[in-house]
Design a protein around this motif. Structure first.
Motif, PDB file in Angstrom:
ATOM      1  N   UNK A 195      37.337   2.954 -13.001  1.00  0.00           N
ATOM      2  CA  UNK A 195      38.240   3.935 -12.402  1.00  0.00           C
ATOM      3  C   UNK A 195      38.964   3.412 -11.157  1.00  0.00           C
ATOM      4  N   UNK A 196      38.614   2.170 -10.753  1.00  0.00           N
ATOM      5  CA  UNK A 196      39.175   1.618  -9.513  1.00  0.00           C
ATOM      6  C   UNK A 196      39.396   0.125  -9.675  1.00  0.00           C
ATOM      7  N   UNK A 197      40.131  -0.434  -8.723  1.00  0.00           N
ATOM      8  CA  UNK A 197      40.263  -1.884  -8.597  1.00  0.00           C
ATOM      9  C   UNK A 197      39.602  -2.284  -7.284  1.00  0.00           C
ATOM     10  N   UNK A 198      38.620  -3.110  -7.357  1.00  0.00           N
ATOM     11  CA  UNK A 198      37.976  -3.641  -6.158  1.00  0.00           C
ATOM     12  C   UNK A 198      38.742  -4.890  -5.729  1.00  0.00           C
ATOM     13  N   UNK A 199      39.332  -4.845  -4.536  1.00  0.00           N
ATOM     14  CA  UNK A 199      40.115  -5.981  -4.066  1.00  0.00           C
ATOM     15  C   UNK A 199      39.242  -7.236  -3.990  1.00  0.00           C
ATOM     16  N   UNK A 200      39.777  -8.338  -4.502  1.00  0.00           N
ATOM     17  CA  UNK A 200      38.996  -9.567  -4.605  1.00  0.00           C
ATOM     18  C   UNK A 200      38.481 -10.043  -3.249  1.00  0.00           C
ATOM     19  N   UNK A 201      39.292  -9.844  -2.219  1.00  0.00           N
ATOM     20  CA  UNK A 201      38.899 -10.314  -0.874  1.00  0.00           C
ATOM     21  C   UNK A 201      37.664  -9.607  -0.344  1.00  0.00           C
ATOM     22  N   UNK A 202      37.365  -8.431  -0.892  1.00  0.00           N
ATOM     23  CA  UNK A 202      36.233  -7.647  -0.399  1.00  0.00           C
ATOM     24  C   UNK A 202      34.953  -7.900  -1.195  1.00  0.00           C
ATOM     25  N   UNK A 203      34.992  -8.846  -2.124  1.00  0.00           N
ATOM     26  CA  UNK A 203      33.824  -9.163  -2.947  1.00  0.00           C
ATOM     27  C   UNK A 203      33.217 -10.482  -2.480  1.00  0.00           C
ATOM     28  N   UNK A 204      31.976 -10.422  -2.066  1.00  0.00           N
ATOM     29  CA  UNK A 204      31.309 -11.614  -1.541  1.00  0.00           C
ATOM     30  C   UNK A 204      31.001 -12.615  -2.651  1.00  0.00           C
ATOM     31  N   UNK A 205      30.461 -12.128  -3.770  1.00  0.00           N
ATOM     32  CA  UNK A 205      30.102 -13.008  -4.885  1.00  0.00           C
ATOM     33  C   UNK A 205      30.391 -12.280  -6.196  1.00  0.00           C
ATOM     34  N   UNK A 206      31.500 -12.609  -6.877  1.00  0.00           N
ATOM     35  CA  UNK A 206      31.859 -11.902  -8.113  1.00  0.00           C
ATOM     36  C   UNK A 206      30.963 -12.239  -9.299  1.00  0.00           C
ATOM     37  N   UNK A 207      30.029 -13.170  -9.113  1.00  0.00           N
ATOM     38  CA  UNK A 207      29.086 -13.487 -10.181  1.00  0.00           C
ATOM     39  C   UNK A 207      27.754 -12.768  -9.987  1.00  0.00           C
ATOM     40  N   UNK A 208      27.784 -11.753  -9.147  1.00  0.00           N
ATOM     41  CA  UNK A 208      26.578 -10.946  -8.936  1.00  0.00           C
ATOM     42  C   UNK A 208      26.826  -9.470  -9.267  1.00  0.00           C
ATOM     43  N   UNK A 209      27.891  -9.192  -9.999  1.00  0.00           N
ATOM     44  CA  UNK A 209      28.133  -7.824 -10.437  1.00  0.00           C
ATOM     45  C   UNK A 209      27.112  -7.433 -11.502  1.00  0.00           C
ATOM     46  N   UNK A 210      26.570  -6.244 -11.359  1.00  0.00           N
ATOM     47  CA  UNK A 210      25.710  -5.679 -12.395  1.00  0.00           C
ATOM     48  C   UNK A 210      26.545  -4.769 -13.280  1.00  0.00           C
ATOM     49  N   UNK A 211      26.403  -4.901 -14.589  1.00  0.00           N
ATOM     50  CA  UNK A 211      27.117  -4.062 -15.545  1.00  0.00           C
ATOM     51  C   UNK A 211      26.105  -3.207 -16.292  1.00  0.00           C
ATOM     52  N   UNK A 212      26.346  -1.915 -16.323  1.00  0.00           N
ATOM     53  CA  UNK A 212      25.432  -0.977 -16.984  1.00  0.00           C
ATOM     54  C   UNK A 212      26.226  -0.159 -17.992  1.00  0.00           C
ATOM     55  N   UNK A 213      25.713  -0.044 -19.200  1.00  0.00           N
ATOM     56  CA  UNK A 213      26.364   0.772 -20.220  1.00  0.00           C
ATOM     57  C   UNK A 213      25.400   1.843 -20.701  1.00  0.00           C
ATOM     58  N   UNK A 214      25.890   3.073 -20.747  1.00  0.00           N
ATOM     59  CA  UNK A 214      25.108   4.194 -21.269  1.00  0.00           C
ATOM     60  C   UNK A 214      25.953   4.919 -22.309  1.00  0.00           C
ATOM     61  N   UNK A 215      25.313   5.365 -23.376  1.00  0.00           N
ATOM     62  CA  UNK A 215      25.995   6.145 -24.403  1.00  0.00           C
ATOM     63  C   UNK A 215      25.224   7.448 -24.594  1.00  0.00           C
ATOM     64  N   UNK A 216      25.970   8.552 -24.548  1.00  0.00           N
ATOM     65  CA  UNK A 216      25.361   9.877 -24.698  1.00  0.00           C
ATOM     66  C   UNK A 216      25.834  10.517 -25.995  1.00  0.00           C
ATOM     67  N   UNK A 217      24.902  11.187 -26.663  1.00  0.00           N
ATOM     68  CA  UNK A 217      25.202  11.915 -27.907  1.00  0.00           C
ATOM     69  C   UNK A 217      24.577  13.298 -27.809  1.00  0.00           C
ATOM     70  N   UNK A 218      25.438  14.303 -27.866  1.00  0.00           N
ATOM     71  CA  UNK A 218      24.980  15.694 -27.708  1.00  0.00           C
ATOM     72  C   UNK A 218      24.172  15.837 -26.418  1.00  0.00           C
ATOM     73  N   UNK A 219      24.718  15.253 -25.345  1.00  0.00           N
ATOM     74  CA  UNK A 219      24.161  15.337 -23.980  1.00  0.00           C
ATOM     75  C   UNK A 219      22.830  14.596 -23.823  1.00  0.00           C
ATOM     76  N   UNK A 220      22.461  13.805 -24.819  1.00  0.00           N
ATOM     77  CA  UNK A 220      21.237  13.015 -24.742  1.00  0.00           C
ATOM     78  C   UNK A 220      21.584  11.532 -24.693  1.00  0.00           C
TER      79      UNK A 220
END
Length: 300
Positions: A195-220
């Protein structure tokens, strides 16, 4: 520092900056590219430009979840890199070998090759933002989201910022024949960023981003997995250099860097599901899923 777009007064898009403390400030630019061009004219960096504006401004006084966020940048083109993680290589092998996970294929070759796999993913009119609906192809029975870190580039292929991308994929179509890749990757509302763009200058180490994916079905919650960009086989600069080589790059081009989060082989998205991709420091990209593509919908 995050840059967002939201629906402001009179339903007009408004650009804003969000600080690490969560405060929002309106920015006097029509869009992200306008901001970048202003920084160039002033011979400044985007972060320095934004910080200067914030010093003379008052916060909006609203929280992010109170706003209707829009796609943070209307990118002329979205590209994607494939087989950049070991997990991606293994899953592509599984698809193309008919479920024989130990069988080696051309995906092993591209994983170790000098030249990365880079393919065209989306255009401005095909790309959606947070809260908008991603569609499922009617001619595929095995479809999944692919949560990825996105690089926002300038016309030279240099990284301006980082965003979240959902590279929707049809595993059965791609697995049937690699020449079907465009059909497995490109269709209406098959790409979401935000939903946003994180400016590159404000990122200390771009190889330390954590990516999380969740999928919901019928609110579960039916799926959740996380990974780190530290698992990337290739560097961002390497991917950007191949994309820009002999190519025309537009300011604001987005390059998705590949995924290492893949749901189980017996899982496919269904009508009514919701996909949630989170990268701390950038935000949470949420998109509902719809199975029927209404061809009467007007093009954005």
């Amino acid at each position: 520092m995050q840059i967002i777009r939201f629906r402001g007064e009179n339903s007009k898009p408004q650009l804003a900056a969000r600080t690490t403390e969560g405060q929002l400030y309106k920015l006097p630019f029509k869009d992200f590219i306008d901001m970048i061009e202003c920084a160039r004219r002033k011979k400044s960096t985007p972060l320095t430009l934004v910080k200067g504006i914030l010093r003379d401004s008052l916060p909006v006084g609203r929280k992010l979840d109170e706003l209707e966020c829009l796609v943070p940048i209307e990118a002329e083109e979205v590209w994607a890199a494939g087989v950049t993680y070991e997990k991606s290589r293994d899953e592509r092998n599984y698809e193309s070998s008919g479920g024989k996970s130990s069988a080696a294929t051309f995906y092993d070759k591209v994983y170790d090759a000098k030249r990365p796999e880079i393919f065209f993913k989306s255009t401005k009119k095909r790309t959606i933002g947070p809260g908008e609906t991603v569609y499922l192809r009617s001619d595929s029975n095995w479809q999944i989201p692919e949560p990825e870190l996105g690089l926002v580039l300038d016309h030279k292929g240099e990284i301006l910022g980082y965003t979240i991308g959902n590279d929707m994929s049809c595993r059965d179509i791609e697995g049937e024949n690699p020449l079907y890749l465009p059909q497995a990757k490109i269709w209406r509302n098959s790409c979401s960023i935000g939903p946003a763009i994180r400016l590159a200058e404000s990122v200390e180490d771009p190889y330390r981003f954590q990516i999380i994916c969740r999928i919901y079905r019928q609110h579960t919650k039916v799926f959740e997995e996380s990974a780190s960009t530290s698992q990337l086989k290739r560097t961002y600069e390497e991917l950007c250099s191949y994309l820009a080589s002999e190519n025309m790059i537009f300011d604001g081009t987005v390059l998705l860097t590949g995924t290492c989060i893949v749901p189980p082989s017996d899982f496919t998205l269904q009508d009514g599901d919701q996909v949630e991709i989170e990268i701390p420091g950038i935000g949470i990209l949420r998109n509902p899923v719809k199975s029927q593509i209404n061809q009467s919908l007007e093009v954005k």
